[in-house]
Design a protein around this motif. Structure first.
Motif, PDB file in Angstrom:
ATOM      1  N   SER A   9       0.831  -1.206   0.000  1.00 50.65           N
ATOM      2  CA  SER A   9       0.000   0.000   0.000  1.00 50.65           C
ATOM      3  C   SER A   9       0.864   1.254   0.000  1.00 50.65           C
ATOM      4  N   HIS A  10       1.901   1.259   0.832  1.00 50.19           N
ATOM      5  CA  HIS A  10       2.819   2.409   0.887  1.00 50.19           C
ATOM      6  C   HIS A  10       3.513   2.613  -0.461  1.00 50.19           C
ATOM      7  N   VAL A  11       3.996   1.527  -1.044  1.00 52.09           N
ATOM      8  CA  VAL A  11       4.709   1.611  -2.320  1.00 52.09           C
ATOM      9  C   VAL A  11       3.783   2.160  -3.408  1.00 52.09           C
ATOM     10  N   LYS A  12       2.572   1.650  -3.470  1.00 55.66           N
ATOM     11  CA  LYS A  12       1.621   2.116  -4.484  1.00 55.66           C
ATOM     12  C   LYS A  12       1.275   3.589  -4.288  1.00 55.66           C
ATOM     13  N   HIS A  13       1.156   4.007  -3.030  1.00 56.09           N
ATOM     14  CA  HIS A  13       0.873   5.420  -2.766  1.00 56.09           C
ATOM     15  C   HIS A  13       2.037   6.302  -3.215  1.00 56.09           C
ATOM     16  N   VAL A  14       3.248   5.932  -2.819  1.00 56.73           N
ATOM     17  CA  VAL A  14       4.420   6.720  -3.216  1.00 56.73           C
ATOM     18  C   VAL A  14       4.499   6.784  -4.738  1.00 56.73           C
ATOM     19  N   TRP A  15       4.305   5.647  -5.396  1.00 59.71           N
ATOM     20  CA  TRP A  15       4.412   5.637  -6.848  1.00 59.71           C
ATOM     21  C   TRP A  15       3.327   6.496  -7.492  1.00 59.71           C
ATOM     22  N   SER A  16       2.139   6.525  -6.915  1.00 61.54           N
ATOM     23  CA  SER A  16       1.076   7.352  -7.489  1.00 61.54           C
ATOM     24  C   SER A  16       1.436   8.836  -7.437  1.00 61.54           C
ATOM     25  N   VAL A  17       2.196   9.223  -6.439  1.00 63.63           N
ATOM     26  CA  VAL A  17       2.647  10.609  -6.318  1.00 63.63           C
ATOM     27  C   VAL A  17       3.823  10.877  -7.258  1.00 63.63           C
ATOM     28  N   VAL A  18       4.737   9.931  -7.352  1.00 60.71           N
ATOM     29  CA  VAL A  18       5.990  10.093  -8.089  1.00 60.71           C
ATOM     30  C   VAL A  18       5.815   9.873  -9.591  1.00 60.71           C
ATOM     31  N   GLN A  19       4.940   8.996  -9.981  1.00 60.44           N
ATOM     32  CA  GLN A  19       4.827   8.525 -11.351  1.00 60.44           C
ATOM     33  C   GLN A  19       4.725   9.620 -12.413  1.00 60.44           C
ATOM     34  N   PHE A 106      17.751   6.526  -5.672  1.00 60.16           N
ATOM     35  CA  PHE A 106      16.366   6.731  -6.072  1.00 60.16           C
ATOM     36  C   PHE A 106      15.538   7.211  -4.881  1.00 60.16           C
ATOM     37  N   LEU A 107      15.763   6.623  -3.716  1.00 56.04           N
ATOM     38  CA  LEU A 107      15.060   7.066  -2.506  1.00 56.04           C
ATOM     39  C   LEU A 107      15.423   8.513  -2.162  1.00 56.04           C
ATOM     40  N   VAL A 108      16.687   8.848  -2.262  1.00 61.78           N
ATOM     41  CA  VAL A 108      17.130  10.221  -1.981  1.00 61.78           C
ATOM     42  C   VAL A 108      16.470  11.188  -2.963  1.00 61.78           C
ATOM     43  N   SER A 109      16.388  10.792  -4.216  1.00 62.08           N
ATOM     44  CA  SER A 109      15.756  11.654  -5.224  1.00 62.08           C
ATOM     45  C   SER A 109      14.270  11.842  -4.957  1.00 62.08           C
ATOM     46  N   ILE A 110      13.589  10.784  -4.544  1.00 61.87           N
ATOM     47  CA  ILE A 110      12.178  10.925  -4.178  1.00 61.87           C
ATOM     48  C   ILE A 110      12.045  11.918  -3.036  1.00 61.87           C
ATOM     49  N   ALA A 111      12.881  11.752  -2.026  1.00 59.06           N
ATOM     50  CA  ALA A 111      12.827  12.649  -0.869  1.00 59.06           C
ATOM     51  C   ALA A 111      13.131  14.089  -1.256  1.00 59.06           C
ATOM     52  N   ALA A 112      14.071  14.285  -2.168  1.00 58.45           N
ATOM     53  CA  ALA A 112      14.427  15.638  -2.594  1.00 58.45           C
ATOM     54  C   ALA A 112      13.296  16.295  -3.395  1.00 58.45           C
ATOM     55  N   HIS A 113      12.625  15.511  -4.213  1.00 62.08           N
ATOM     56  CA  HIS A 113      11.548  16.044  -5.054  1.00 62.08           C
ATOM     57  C   HIS A 113      10.217  16.146  -4.319  1.00 62.08           C
ATOM     58  N   HIS A 114      10.062  15.345  -3.279  1.00 63.97           N
ATOM     59  CA  HIS A 114       8.794  15.295  -2.535  1.00 63.97           C
ATOM     60  C   HIS A 114       9.066  15.294  -1.030  1.00 63.97           C
ATOM     61  N   PRO A 115       9.505  16.415  -0.498  1.00 66.31           N
ATOM     62  CA  PRO A 115       9.777  16.472   0.940  1.00 66.31           C
ATOM     63  C   PRO A 115       8.520  16.090   1.733  1.00 66.31           C
ATOM     64  N   GLY A 116       8.702  15.242   2.709  1.00 65.00           N
ATOM     65  CA  GLY A 116       7.598  14.824   3.562  1.00 65.00           C
ATOM     66  C   GLY A 116       6.866  13.584   3.083  1.00 65.00           C
ATOM     67  N   LEU A 117       7.104  13.153   1.860  1.00 68.31           N
ATOM     68  CA  LEU A 117       6.414  11.971   1.344  1.00 68.31           C
ATOM     69  C   LEU A 117       6.893  10.695   2.026  1.00 68.31           C
ATOM     70  N   LEU A 118       8.185  10.604   2.262  1.00 69.03           N
ATOM     71  CA  LEU A 118       8.757   9.387   2.824  1.00 69.03           C
ATOM     72  C   LEU A 118       8.829   9.464   4.350  1.00 69.03           C
TER      73      LEU A 118
END
Length: 142
Positions: A9-19, A106-118
């Protein structure tokens, strides 16, 4: 490594935001990996490795597409990435140590582009998921 229902569920949510801009995150992750882990550049000698280059952007999209494919087939990641695993192991002979490096970037990039998501639990789920993707991609090395 078992992904729980919460992990999925967490992975799908993160991907829906990042995709929607996953290719940009993939390119950013590659740029970070090449900067922090210079030995990874050896597999990309034919690429323009400057940040923002067309080669980095194109390969970032491929990385993101593979992760997206794994998310879409989260219950059968091995089946979804079988051809990619074979390609990396038998044709390109990428050192398996590089997959965790890219996952971390990739995790660092997600965090940089979406602060607070992770948040802590989401980060753990994404880390497990990307770790599983790495295991699948190195499964043909044996």
């Amino acid at each position: 490594m078992v992904l729980t229902a919460d992990d999925k569920s967490h992975v799908k949510h993160v991907w829906s935001v990042v995709q929607p801009h996953a290719g940009d995150i993939g390119a950013d992750a590659l740029t970070r990996m090449f900067a922090a882990h210079r030995t990874t550049k050896t597999y990309f000698a034919h690429f323009g490795l400057n940040p923002g280059s067309a080669d980095i952007k194109a390969h970032g999209k491929k990385v993101a597409a593979a992760i997206g494919e794994a998310v879409a087939h989260i219950d059968n990641i091995a089946g979804a990435l079988d051809k990619l695993s074979t390609l990396h192991a038998q044709k390109m002979r990428v050192d398996p140590v590089n997959f965790p490096l890219l996952s971390h970037c990739f995790l660092v990039s997600i965090a940089a582009h979406h602060p607070g998501l992770l948040k802590a639990s989401t980060l753990l789920s994404m880390d497990k998921f990307l770790g599983h993707v790495g295991v699948v991609l190195t499964s043909k090395y044996r």
